[in-house]
Design an enzyme around this catalytic site. Structure first.
Site, PDB file in Angstrom:
ATOM      1  N   ASN A   1       0.706  -1.178   0.252  1.00  0.00           N
ATOM      2  CA  ASN A   1      -0.128   0.014   0.079  1.00  0.00           C
ATOM      3  C   ASN A   1       0.828   1.353  -0.013  1.00  0.00           C
ATOM      4  O   ASN A   1       0.136   2.298  -0.425  1.00  0.00           O
ATOM      5  CB  ASN A   1      -0.993  -0.015   1.224  1.00  0.00           C
ATOM      6  CG  ASN A   1      -0.156  -0.043   2.295  1.00  0.00           C
ATOM      7  OD1 ASN A   1       0.909  -0.732   2.814  1.00  0.00           O
ATOM      8  ND2 ASN A   1      -0.825   0.951   3.493  1.00  0.00           N
TER       9      ASN A   1
ATOM     10  N   LYS B   1      12.505  -7.328   0.501  1.00  0.00           N
ATOM     11  CA  LYS B   1      11.472  -8.091  -0.168  1.00  0.00           C
ATOM     12  C   LYS B   1      10.373  -7.140  -0.509  1.00  0.00           C
ATOM     13  O   LYS B   1       9.481  -6.860   0.384  1.00  0.00           O
ATOM     14  CB  LYS B   1      10.737  -9.352   0.433  1.00  0.00           C
ATOM     15  CG  LYS B   1       9.990 -10.082  -0.094  1.00  0.00           C
ATOM     16  CD  LYS B   1       9.112 -11.002   0.681  1.00  0.00           C
ATOM     17  CE  LYS B   1       7.948 -11.474  -0.006  1.00  0.00           C
ATOM     18  NZ  LYS B   1       7.038 -10.386  -0.716  1.00  0.00           N
TER      19      LYS B   1
ATOM     20  N   GLY C   1       2.794  -5.315   7.456  1.00  0.00           N
ATOM     21  CA  GLY C   1       1.836  -6.138   6.952  1.00  0.00           C
ATOM     22  C   GLY C   1       0.605  -6.606   7.782  1.00  0.00           C
ATOM     23  O   GLY C   1       0.403  -5.973   8.791  1.00  0.00           O
TER      24      GLY C   1
ATOM     25  N   GLU D   1       5.182  -3.871  12.127  1.00  0.00           N
ATOM     26  CA  GLU D   1       4.007  -2.697  12.003  1.00  0.00           C
ATOM     27  C   GLU D   1       2.886  -3.485  11.563  1.00  0.00           C
ATOM     28  O   GLU D   1       2.862  -3.734   9.954  1.00  0.00           O
ATOM     29  CB  GLU D   1       4.737  -1.900  11.146  1.00  0.00           C
ATOM     30  CG  GLU D   1       5.940  -0.942  11.523  1.00  0.00           C
ATOM     31  CD  GLU D   1       5.532  -0.224  13.018  1.00  0.00           C
ATOM     32  OE1 GLU D   1       4.254   0.270  13.083  1.00  0.00           O
ATOM     33  OE2 GLU D   1       6.194   0.216  13.519  1.00  0.00           O
ATOM     34  N   LEU D   2       1.845  -3.526  12.221  1.00  0.00           N
ATOM     35  CA  LEU D   2       0.664  -4.258  11.614  1.00  0.00           C
ATOM     36  C   LEU D   2      -0.489  -3.367  11.454  1.00  0.00           C
ATOM     37  O   LEU D   2      -0.556  -2.224  11.354  1.00  0.00           O
ATOM     38  CB  LEU D   2       0.354  -5.509  12.519  1.00  0.00           C
ATOM     39  CG  LEU D   2       1.662  -6.591  12.954  1.00  0.00           C
ATOM     40  CD1 LEU D   2       1.269  -7.168  13.743  1.00  0.00           C
ATOM     41  CD2 LEU D   2       2.267  -6.892  11.692  1.00  0.00           C
TER      42      LEU D   2
ATOM     43  N   CYS E   1      -3.075   1.678   7.219  1.00  0.00           N
ATOM     44  CA  CYS E   1      -2.889   1.071   8.537  1.00  0.00           C
ATOM     45  C   CYS E   1      -3.715   2.021   9.585  1.00  0.00           C
ATOM     46  O   CYS E   1      -3.976   1.250  10.597  1.00  0.00           O
ATOM     47  CB  CYS E   1      -1.429   0.524   8.777  1.00  0.00           C
ATOM     48  SG  CYS E   1      -0.267   2.103   8.768  1.00  0.00           S
TER      49      CYS E   1
ATOM     50  N   GLU F   1     -10.061  -5.384  10.835  1.00  0.00           N
ATOM     51  CA  GLU F   1      -9.567  -4.376   9.753  1.00  0.00           C
ATOM     52  C   GLU F   1     -10.289  -4.474   8.217  1.00  0.00           C
ATOM     53  O   GLU F   1      -9.959  -5.822   7.913  1.00  0.00           O
ATOM     54  CB  GLU F   1      -8.080  -4.452   9.571  1.00  0.00           C
ATOM     55  CG  GLU F   1      -7.338  -3.323   8.806  1.00  0.00           C
ATOM     56  CD  GLU F   1      -5.840  -3.361   8.810  1.00  0.00           C
ATOM     57  OE1 GLU F   1      -5.269  -4.519   8.718  1.00  0.00           O
ATOM     58  OE2 GLU F   1      -5.215  -2.432   8.858  1.00  0.00           O
TER      59      GLU F   1
HETATM   60  P1  NAD Z   1       0.653  -9.154   4.038  1.00  0.00           P
HETATM   61  O1  NAD Z   1       0.730  -9.274   5.499  1.00  0.00           O
HETATM   62  O2  NAD Z   1      -0.313 -10.078   3.350  1.00  0.00           O
HETATM   63  O3  NAD Z   1       1.950  -8.913   3.116  1.00  0.00           O
HETATM   64  C1  NAD Z   1       2.884  -8.192   3.642  1.00  0.00           C
HETATM   65  C2  NAD Z   1       4.020  -8.815   3.036  1.00  0.00           C
HETATM   66  O4  NAD Z   1       4.560 -10.112   3.906  1.00  0.00           O
HETATM   67  C3  NAD Z   1       4.435  -9.193   1.756  1.00  0.00           C
HETATM   68  O5  NAD Z   1       5.486  -8.964   1.228  1.00  0.00           O
HETATM   69  C4  NAD Z   1       3.959 -10.670   1.694  1.00  0.00           C
HETATM   70  O6  NAD Z   1       4.676 -11.197   0.531  1.00  0.00           O
HETATM   71  C5  NAD Z   1       4.880 -11.160   2.970  1.00  0.00           C
HETATM   72  N1  NAD Z   1       4.637 -12.460   3.340  1.00  0.00           N
HETATM   73  C6  NAD Z   1       3.515 -13.156   3.122  1.00  0.00           C
HETATM   74  N2  NAD Z   1       3.685 -14.308   3.840  1.00  0.00           N
HETATM   75  C7  NAD Z   1       4.779 -14.406   4.495  1.00  0.00           C
HETATM   76  C8  NAD Z   1       5.719 -15.250   5.214  1.00  0.00           C
HETATM   77  N3  NAD Z   1       5.248 -16.427   5.446  1.00  0.00           N
HETATM   78  N4  NAD Z   1       6.740 -14.835   5.507  1.00  0.00           N
HETATM   79  C9  NAD Z   1       7.392 -13.681   5.384  1.00  0.00           C
HETATM   80  N5  NAD Z   1       6.775 -12.850   4.433  1.00  0.00           N
HETATM   81  C10 NAD Z   1       5.550 -13.096   3.965  1.00  0.00           C
HETATM   82  O7  NAD Z   1      -0.115  -7.712   3.971  1.00  0.00           O
HETATM   83  P2  NAD Z   1      -0.696  -7.008   2.672  1.00  0.00           P
HETATM   84  O8  NAD Z   1      -2.293  -7.431   2.733  1.00  0.00           O
HETATM   85  O9  NAD Z   1       0.064  -6.925   1.651  1.00  0.00           O
HETATM   86  O10 NAD Z   1      -0.814  -5.408   3.452  1.00  0.00           O
HETATM   87  C11 NAD Z   1      -1.816  -4.727   4.140  1.00  0.00           C
HETATM   88  C12 NAD Z   1      -1.418  -4.976   5.771  1.00  0.00           C
HETATM   89  O11 NAD Z   1      -0.434  -4.266   6.000  1.00  0.00           O
HETATM   90  C13 NAD Z   1      -2.706  -4.443   6.442  1.00  0.00           C
HETATM   91  O12 NAD Z   1      -2.793  -5.509   7.548  1.00  0.00           O
HETATM   92  C14 NAD Z   1      -2.215  -2.964   7.064  1.00  0.00           C
HETATM   93  O13 NAD Z   1      -2.908  -2.766   8.089  1.00  0.00           O
HETATM   94  C15 NAD Z   1      -0.606  -3.343   7.298  1.00  0.00           C
HETATM   95  N6  NAD Z   1      -0.141  -2.243   7.242  1.00  0.00           N
HETATM   96  C16 NAD Z   1       0.509  -1.659   8.469  1.00  0.00           C
HETATM   97  C17 NAD Z   1       1.013  -0.749   8.580  1.00  0.00           C
HETATM   98  C18 NAD Z   1       2.029  -0.063   9.467  1.00  0.00           C
HETATM   99  O14 NAD Z   1       2.931   0.940   9.292  1.00  0.00           O
HETATM  100  N7  NAD Z   1       1.435  -0.315  10.776  1.00  0.00           N
HETATM  101  C19 NAD Z   1       1.252   0.196   7.272  1.00  0.00           C
HETATM  102  C20 NAD Z   1       0.963  -0.104   5.990  1.00  0.00           C
HETATM  103  C21 NAD Z   1      -0.049  -1.528   5.978  1.00  0.00           C
END
Ligand code: NAD
Length: 491
Positions: free
Chosen positions: A152, A175, A228, A250-251, A284, A383
């Site tokens: 995002n 990554k 993520g 950072e979730l 997020c 969320e």
């Molecule tokens: P996601 O968790 O699906 O993916 C994030 C990253 O993790 C991707 O690069 C993905 O390939 C990787 N990934 C997936 N499985 C993995 C594993 N087993 N091991 C290691 N890496 C792995 O998230 P998304 O849907 O792409 O993004 C949205 C999420 O991110 C939302 O929950 C959002 O709130 C959060 N987010 C948090 C912040 C913050 O700063 N707190 C900022 C932006 C987004």
């Protein structure tokens, strides 16, 4: 079709097995680029390059001031190329062009801020409780950092990790998300131009399995920086059980916005709109639980509905557009199901709740407002990561605080009140990492950013973030001329 390659050890390469995947423009659903899908071998190669750059290459022996200079060059190039980088990010993610370009321009400030901190990481001399001992600490890099980002705001979320990581002298394997990865390969071209020694920054992309798993569990990775979703975070915690990597998470969030009856209504409405429909709600810190005090509830809700109806939805490349598409079809499908469940659970749909009229293509979804009878409904519990706002009423201040805190998350929170005493009182009781009072969604390289509870741990930005990428070494020196005493003879 545009083709990209991994950036490993200062060179461009395909995946070891030649595997690729395609990425599309969420506004048109057109496939426009092909990227390599990293295998476990590619991950191993990238980590080996980062490890060698740290221990054998010039990065490890460079002065902190020199590191800062290269980072400033990176900042300069990012600022100069913000227009092009923003365009690629918009094409791949559907975010508004004015937002991606503006944000990328600001990303340069993050690199500059951390470049300035590179040579200000100091140790301490300890007033030790033993005679003839000089004891001091130094702070050095932790090692190879695995930086894993979502789609995002990749340029931004990369800067919040690379900035402190590089300033502290670490090396990085980044990554990129499998959704919208292309801006990170454009960024890699800039890294190359900035003059980082090979292996200091490596950029790969691929899927959670095998790429994300192999990277975050790798024996030579000592620091994991993840942004993520919470489910992926749980997997990453399990992955780091193999390498004991220091981890920051950072979730997501379900951040509350509390509007008190003494609030400036116009400001509060702007905060609610920015907190829910900025970036199409794919933020997020989306303030997606809106609690309005009962005396002004109807008035505020009516104004928010009116303003949501005026939002210009359209092509994210167009200057006039205020809300673009969501990034993926899966996101839209998930939101459609959640909104339907919430109305079944008693939520009243006040606005939106469907694909906007006149949009046949693209992952568009209207700004959506639900008046919810209580917190026990789908859009309040989970969320959404999309333009969905759930509004609720409260009477007393204590009730509002209790409702705001009734969540497993704790990332951001907004308060709208004109009373200074109330602002202090309430903010001290809210469980969240970032509080905005009479404003919302502001960020800065200087201000720590991160959450409580299921919103994760560790801080990005600010001095806190820098410290999170260092490890303390304690050095004991015997300053007497006497050899060390026999440990079995008690004196
Ligand atoms: P996601 O968790 O699906 O993916 C994030 C990253 O993790 C991707 O690069 C993905 O390939 C990787 N990934 C997936 N499985 C993995 C594993 N087993 N091991 C290691 N890496 C792995 O998230 P998304 O849907 O792409 O993004 C949205 C999420 O991110 C939302 O929950 C959002 O709130 C959060 N987010 C948090 C912040 C913050 O700063 N707190 C900022 C932006 C987004």
């Amino acid at each position: 079709m545009q083709k990209y390659q991994h950036y490993i050890n200062g060179e461009w390469s395909d995946a070891s097995d030649g595997g690729t995947f395609q990425t599309l423009n969420p506004a048109s659903e057109e496939i426009w680029a092909e990227v390599p899908a990293a295998t476990e071998d590619d991950v191993n190669r990238a980590v080996a390059a980062a490890n060698a750059a740290l221990f054998d290459g010039p990065w490890g022996t460079m002065t902190a001031t020199q590191r800062g200079k290269i980072m400033r060059k990176l900042a300069e190039l990012v600022a100069a190329k913000a227009g092009d980088l923003g365009e690629v990010e918009t094409r791949d993610s559907g975010k508004l062009l004015k937002e991606t370009q503006g944000q990328t321009g600001y990303v340069a400030d993050y690199y500059n801020y951390f470049a300035g901190l590179a040579d200000k990481i100091e140790g301490a001399t300890l007033p030790i409780d033993k005679p003839d001992m000089h004891v001091f600490t130094t702070r050095g890099p932790i090692g190879v950092v695995a930086a894993v980002v979502p789609w995002n705001a990749q340029m931004f979320l990369t800067a919040t990790k690379l900035g402190p990581a590089l300033a502290a002298g670490n090396t990085v394997v980044l990554k990129a998300s499998e959704d919208a990865p292309t801006p990170m390969f454009e960024f890699a071209k800039i890294v190359d131009e900035a003059g980082f020694p090979p292996g200091v920054i490596n950029v790969i992309t691929g899927f959670g399995e095998p790429c994300g798993r192999a990277l975050t569990s790798h024996a030579d990775v000592h620091r994991v920086a993840f942004t993520g979703g919470p489910e992926t975070a749980s997997r990453i915690i399990a992955n780091t059980a193999h390498n004991y990597a220091v981890t920051s998470l950072e979730l997501g969030g379900k951040s509350p916005i509390l509007v008190f009856d003494d609030a400036d209504i116009e400001g509060a409405v702007n905060g609610i709109i920015a907190g829910n429909f900025g970036a199409s709600g794919q933020s997020c810190v989306a303030g997606s639980r809106v609690f309005i005090q009962d005396g002004i509830y109807d008035q505020v809700l009516a104004k928010v509905v009116e303003r949501a109806g005026q939002i210009i939805i359209g092509d994210p490349m167009e200057e006039a557009t205020q809300m673009g598409p969501l990034a993926t079809k899966a996101q839209v499908d998930r939101i459609v199901a959640a909104v339907a469940k919430t109305t079944d659970q008693g939520g009243e749909l006040c606005h939106g709740g469907k694909r906007p009229d006149g949009f046949e293509k693209g992952y568009y979804y209207e700004p959506t407002i639900l008046a919810c009878p209580h917190q026990d409904v789908e859009t309040v519990q989970n969320e959404m990561f999309g333009p969905v706002l759930s509004a609720m009423k409260f009477s007393e201040e204590e009730e509002g605080i209790a409702m705001a805190n009734n969540t497993k998350f704790g990332l951001g929170a907004g308060l709208f009140t004109e009373k200074l005493a109330r602002a202090h009182r309430v903010s001290s009781k809210i469980r969240a990492g970032i509080l905005w009072i009479n404003t919302y969604r502001a960020v800065s390289p200087i201000a720590p950013f991160g959450g409580f509870g299921h919103s994760g741990y560790g801080r990005e930005a600010g001095i806190d973030a820098l410290m999170d990428y260092t490890r303390t070494k304690t050095v004991w020196i015997n300053t007497s001329d006497q050899p060390m005493a026999n440990p079995f003879v008690m004196r």
